[in-house]
Scaffold this motif. Structure first.
Motif, mmCIF file in Angstrom:
data_model
loop_
_atom_site.group_PDB
_atom_site.id
_atom_site.type_symbol
_atom_site.label_atom_id
_atom_site.label_comp_id
_atom_site.label_asym_id
_atom_site.label_seq_id
_atom_site.Cartn_x
_atom_site.Cartn_y
_atom_site.Cartn_z
ATOM 1 N N LEU A 243 22.258 44.404 43.760
ATOM 2 C CA LEU A 243 22.014 44.113 45.166
ATOM 3 C C LEU A 243 23.260 44.356 45.982
ATOM 4 O O LEU A 243 24.374 44.435 45.442
ATOM 5 N N THR A 244 23.058 44.448 47.293
ATOM 6 C CA THR A 244 24.169 44.458 48.245
ATOM 7 C C THR A 244 24.225 43.109 48.928
ATOM 8 O O THR A 244 23.231 42.664 49.516
ATOM 9 N N ASP A 245 25.363 42.427 48.828
ATOM 10 C CA ASP A 245 25.582 41.158 49.519
ATOM 11 C C ASP A 245 26.229 41.485 50.857
ATOM 12 O O ASP A 245 27.360 41.985 50.912
ATOM 13 N N ALA A 246 25.517 41.198 51.927
ATOM 14 C CA ALA A 246 25.894 41.688 53.253
ATOM 15 C C ALA A 246 26.785 40.708 54.008
ATOM 16 O O ALA A 246 26.315 39.880 54.782
ATOM 17 N N GLY A 247 28.097 40.801 53.770
ATOM 18 C CA GLY A 247 29.049 40.092 54.596
ATOM 19 C C GLY A 247 29.734 38.913 53.946
ATOM 20 O O GLY A 247 29.338 37.769 54.158
ATOM 21 N N LEU A 248 30.791 39.162 53.166
ATOM 22 C CA LEU A 248 31.548 38.085 52.515
ATOM 23 C C LEU A 248 33.028 38.201 52.879
ATOM 24 O O LEU A 248 33.593 39.296 52.889
ATOM 25 N N PRO A 249 33.686 37.072 53.140
ATOM 26 C CA PRO A 249 35.111 37.101 53.467
ATOM 27 C C PRO A 249 35.970 37.319 52.229
ATOM 28 O O PRO A 249 35.520 37.174 51.092
ATOM 29 N N ARG A 250 37.231 37.611 52.482
ATOM 30 C CA ARG A 250 38.156 37.942 51.401
ATOM 31 C C ARG A 250 38.204 36.864 50.312
ATOM 32 O O ARG A 250 38.144 37.194 49.117
ATOM 33 N N ALA A 251 38.319 35.613 50.692
ATOM 34 C CA ALA A 251 38.474 34.551 49.697
ATOM 35 C C ALA A 251 37.282 34.503 48.745
ATOM 36 O O ALA A 251 37.443 34.317 47.533
ATOM 37 N N VAL A 252 36.087 34.689 49.278
ATOM 38 C CA VAL A 252 34.894 34.679 48.440
ATOM 39 C C VAL A 252 34.869 35.914 47.541
ATOM 40 O O VAL A 252 34.537 35.824 46.353
ATOM 41 N N ILE A 253 35.223 37.060 48.092
ATOM 42 C CA ILE A 253 35.258 38.286 47.289
ATOM 43 C C ILE A 253 36.229 38.139 46.123
ATOM 44 O O ILE A 253 35.914 38.488 44.974
ATOM 45 N N GLU A 254 37.414 37.610 46.404
ATOM 46 C CA GLU A 254 38.408 37.425 45.342
ATOM 47 C C GLU A 254 37.898 36.450 44.282
ATOM 48 O O GLU A 254 38.104 36.650 43.077
ATOM 49 N N GLY A 255 37.226 35.387 44.714
ATOM 50 C CA GLY A 255 36.657 34.435 43.757
ATOM 51 C C GLY A 255 35.595 35.069 42.885
ATOM 52 O O GLY A 255 35.540 34.832 41.665
ATOM 53 N N LEU A 256 34.745 35.897 43.476
ATOM 54 C CA LEU A 256 33.718 36.582 42.698
ATOM 55 C C LEU A 256 34.331 37.602 41.740
ATOM 56 O O LEU A 256 33.856 37.770 40.605
ATOM 57 N N ARG A 257 35.395 38.259 42.170
ATOM 58 C CA ARG A 257 36.084 39.208 41.268
ATOM 59 C C ARG A 257 36.563 38.492 40.014
ATOM 60 O O ARG A 257 36.439 39.017 38.896
ATOM 61 N N ASP A 258 37.097 37.312 40.180
ATOM 62 C CA ASP A 258 37.568 36.549 39.017
ATOM 63 C C ASP A 258 36.414 36.244 38.061
ATOM 64 O O ASP A 258 36.568 36.330 36.833
ATOM 65 N N LEU A 259 35.256 35.901 38.616
ATOM 66 C CA LEU A 259 34.103 35.577 37.765
ATOM 67 C C LEU A 259 33.598 36.814 37.033
ATOM 68 O O LEU A 259 33.194 36.736 35.865
ATOM 69 N N TYR A 260 33.613 37.959 37.694
ATOM 70 C CA TYR A 260 33.186 39.190 37.026
ATOM 71 C C TYR A 260 34.203 39.621 35.978
ATOM 72 O O TYR A 260 33.835 40.095 34.889
ATOM 73 N N ARG A 261 35.469 39.474 36.291
ATOM 74 C CA ARG A 261 36.494 39.875 35.324
ATOM 75 C C ARG A 261 36.432 39.033 34.054
ATOM 76 O O ARG A 261 36.798 39.496 32.971
ATOM 77 N N SER A 262 35.960 37.798 34.180
ATOM 78 C CA SER A 262 35.823 36.925 33.009
ATOM 79 C C SER A 262 34.405 36.957 32.447
ATOM 80 O O SER A 262 34.040 36.100 31.629
ATOM 81 N N ASN A 263 33.620 37.944 32.874
ATOM 82 C CA ASN A 263 32.265 38.188 32.352
ATOM 83 C C ASN A 263 31.333 36.992 32.514
ATOM 84 O O ASN A 263 30.447 36.761 31.693
ATOM 85 N N GLN A 264 31.508 36.268 33.603
ATOM 86 C CA GLN A 264 30.638 35.109 33.845
ATOM 87 C C GLN A 264 29.467 35.440 34.764
ATOM 88 O O GLN A 264 28.570 34.621 34.945
ATOM 89 N N LEU A 265 29.479 36.648 35.343
ATOM 90 C CA LEU A 265 28.358 37.157 36.120
ATOM 91 C C LEU A 265 28.069 38.581 35.670
ATOM 92 O O LEU A 265 28.988 39.323 35.316
ATOM 93 N N ARG A 266 26.783 38.971 35.713
ATOM 94 C CA ARG A 266 26.386 40.282 35.178
ATOM 95 C C ARG A 266 25.639 41.149 36.183
ATOM 96 O O ARG A 266 25.581 42.375 36.018
ATOM 97 N N ILE A 267 25.015 40.561 37.170
ATOM 98 C CA ILE A 267 24.183 41.334 38.086
ATOM 99 C C ILE A 267 25.031 42.328 38.875
ATOM 100 O O ILE A 267 26.201 42.062 39.181
#
Length: 551
Positions: A243-267
């Motif tokens: 999916l495309t998530d339409a409109g997230l600020p930097r802090a949220v993007i950085e937090g999500l990057r950490d979760l993806y880098r640790s393989n805690q999210l897959r979508i």
């Protein structure tokens, strides 16, 4: 023709190597093989009944009687005539917002302010805390159709701050306790927003840019992990693999990057960054970002508000509010400056535009800035495209602008949109006209504004009806699109809108093994059967991530 040549080359390769594999008695190892399937790609039904998944990609597609000679699998699954399609891609949604909403009161469907308060009291008793948040109220469902006041909230919650987001995210209803906490009196002047005032006093509702006067309490991204994983699983159960998530600020993007880098999210998550100064500078410095299933290569802007909250910016006044044209949230100069900068960095621009005035402004700015540039590289988008003057639709064709639309908005708005637009309704939600002009449509849901299921997206796009089969004949049924085009809008074209059509969004060998298995063939089933479609299985990168209890 290019796809036909590729399939012919792969078929010839198989003819050449197959005798050698048989002679050696060796079979290639796959993870999963699906058999007895109806295969539906973005080009229609394929010749074959089997897909082979090896690693995270589609390794082979064809007839099982032939492919089983060359492949073995950890598990062979007979889908018993079910349809297998590319995993659905939601072109415009709010994944992070869906997770946040799980910590808030669900106010969708409330038919009065009193019912809102009743739900809040139940929610607060079960989730006690220093404040209350909720989302989903819609005054268009109430008897008087008017914005609520502070009185109903104040009587139930005189001391606890209450923050209630309208269903479209473009208006915020708060109580006096929240207003006091943020120093809101109703006398503030806000550009691009509106503060509701009655009898000289703050009445409780903030519209569009005025909502920024309030900082709604929210947890950190890390603290939201359980809700994010629950949201992810709900999407897998709905057949959504990206999916495309339409409109997230930097802090949220950085937090999500950490979760993806640790393989805690897959979508698959393609993020359009939010339009604020910090995020803008960060994106110019660090974008585009491509890290496996997480990508960031563009920015989402708001040109106007929403039709339901009288924020959509119209060329002529609202039919039911003759002194009001809606809101332009930023100056033209602001958009030109930011768009030009993003263009120079090769980044994507996606702009929310609902009213015909806002659409005209953004389309003209795009046209000026895109002259001489390769739009196939930039892929600028208009989000929603709900109300368009007919002459402006040609911009989509001439400048290859991507219309990103949400068909269930039409079927959700149809009960009250006539009051807002009058005769203009005839050229609103004009998805077929947009498709004819642009040559593609990127389809999404805009969840949690709408339900997350793309099944309703498909039905609304193809028959212009809601899940209850209303209205008879469809809501301006002449703007319905074909079933195959709707499938493309949820797969190939949605992938194209996020620069990923070469890796996902189709049934082709070498593509990511993101698949959805359905109990109905959408190319041949009866129209009335579509809303009752059931997702039986979902695969993400060749691994099963959802299986229904009915299988």
């Amino acid at each position: 023709m290019h796809n036909l040549l590729l399939h012919w080359k792969r078929f010839n390769w198989l003819l050449l190597v197959a005798p050698l594999m048989i002679a050696c008695g060796r079979k290639e190892q796959a993870g999963y093989i699906l058999t007895n399937a109806v295969l539906i790609s973005a080009d229609g039904q394929l010749d074959g009944d089997c897909v082979v998944m090896a690693g995270d990609t589609l390794a082979a597609i064809g007839w099982y009687r032939e492919l089983k000679k060359y492949w073995k699998a950890a598990e062979v699954i007979d889908v018993k005539g079910s349809a297998v399609m590319p995993g659905w891609i939601d072109a415009h949604a709010h994944f992070y917002g869906l997770a946040v909403n799980m910590l808030s009161a669900d106010l969708r469907g409330c038919e009065s302010p009193e019912e809102v308060v009743e739900r809040l009291m139940v929610f607060h008793s079960q989730n006690p805390g220093p404040w209350i948040t909720g989302r989903g109220w819609d005054q268009n469902l109430w008897a008087d159709g008017q914005y609520p006041g502070v009185e109903a909230l104040d009587s139930a919650f005189p001391e606890v701050p209450v923050y209630l987001m309208r269903i479209d995210g473009h208006a915020l209803w708060i109580n006096s306790a929240a207003a006091r906490q943020h120093g809101i009196t109703g006398r503030e002047q806000v550009s691009g927003g509106k503060i509701e005032v009655r009898n000289g006093r703050f009445a409780g509702v903030l519209v569009d840019e005025a909502m920024k006067l309030v900082q709604i309490p929210s947890p950190s991204v890390g603290d939201l992990l359980p809700q994010l994983q629950k949201a992810e699983q709900e999407l897998f159960a709905a057949g959504v693999t990206s999916l495309t998530d339409a409109g997230l600020p930097r802090a949220v993007i950085e937090g999500l990057r950490d979760l993806y880098r640790s393989n805690q999210l897959r979508i698959g998550l393609n993020i359009l960054a939010a339009d604020d100064d910090e995020t803008f500078e960060w994106l110019l410095t660090h974008g585009p970002i491509e890290e496996g299933e997480l990508t960031v290569r563009g920015m989402k802007f708001y040109s106007d508000g929403a039709l339901g909250s009288y924020g959509a910016c119209l060329l002529k006044p609202y039919t039911d509010k003759p002194d009001h044209y809606g809101l332009l949230l930023r100056s033209p100069e602001y958009f030109i400056s930011r768009f030009d900068k993003l263009r120079s960095y090769g980044l994507q621009v996606a702009t929310h535009a609902i009213g015909d005035s806002a659409n005209r402004l953004i389309l003209r700015i795009y046209a000026d800035l895109l002259k001489g540039y390769d739009q196939d590289q930039l892929r600028w988008r208009i989000e929603h495209c709900q109300v368009l003057h007919p002459v402006d639709i040609e911009y989509f064709k001439e400048f290859r602008i991507i219309p990103s639309v949400q068909p269930t908005h039409a079927t959700s708005d149809m009960t009250w949109a006539p009051r807002r637009l009058g005769e203009r309704l005839k050229t609103a939600y004009a998805y077929k006209s947009l498709l004819e002009a642009a040559g593609l449509l990127a389809l999404g849901t805009d969840f949690p504004v709408e339900k997350i299921s793309p099944i309703y997206t498909f039905y609304a796009a193809t028959y212009r009806k809601n899940e209850n089969h209303e209205p008879q004949g469809g809501f301006f049924g002449d703007q319905a699109i074909s079933r195959l085009d709707a499938i493309r809008g949820m797969t190939r074209w949605a992938a194209y809108a996020m620069h990923q059509e070469h890796t996902r969004g189709d049934l082709r060998t070498g593509m990511l093994a993101d698949l959805v298995v359905l109990d109905k063939n959408w190319l041949t089933c009866q129209a009335y059967e579509i809303p009752a479609t059931r997702v039986q299985m979902t695969f993400k990168r060749g691994k099963p991530v959802y299986q229904s209890d009915e299988r």
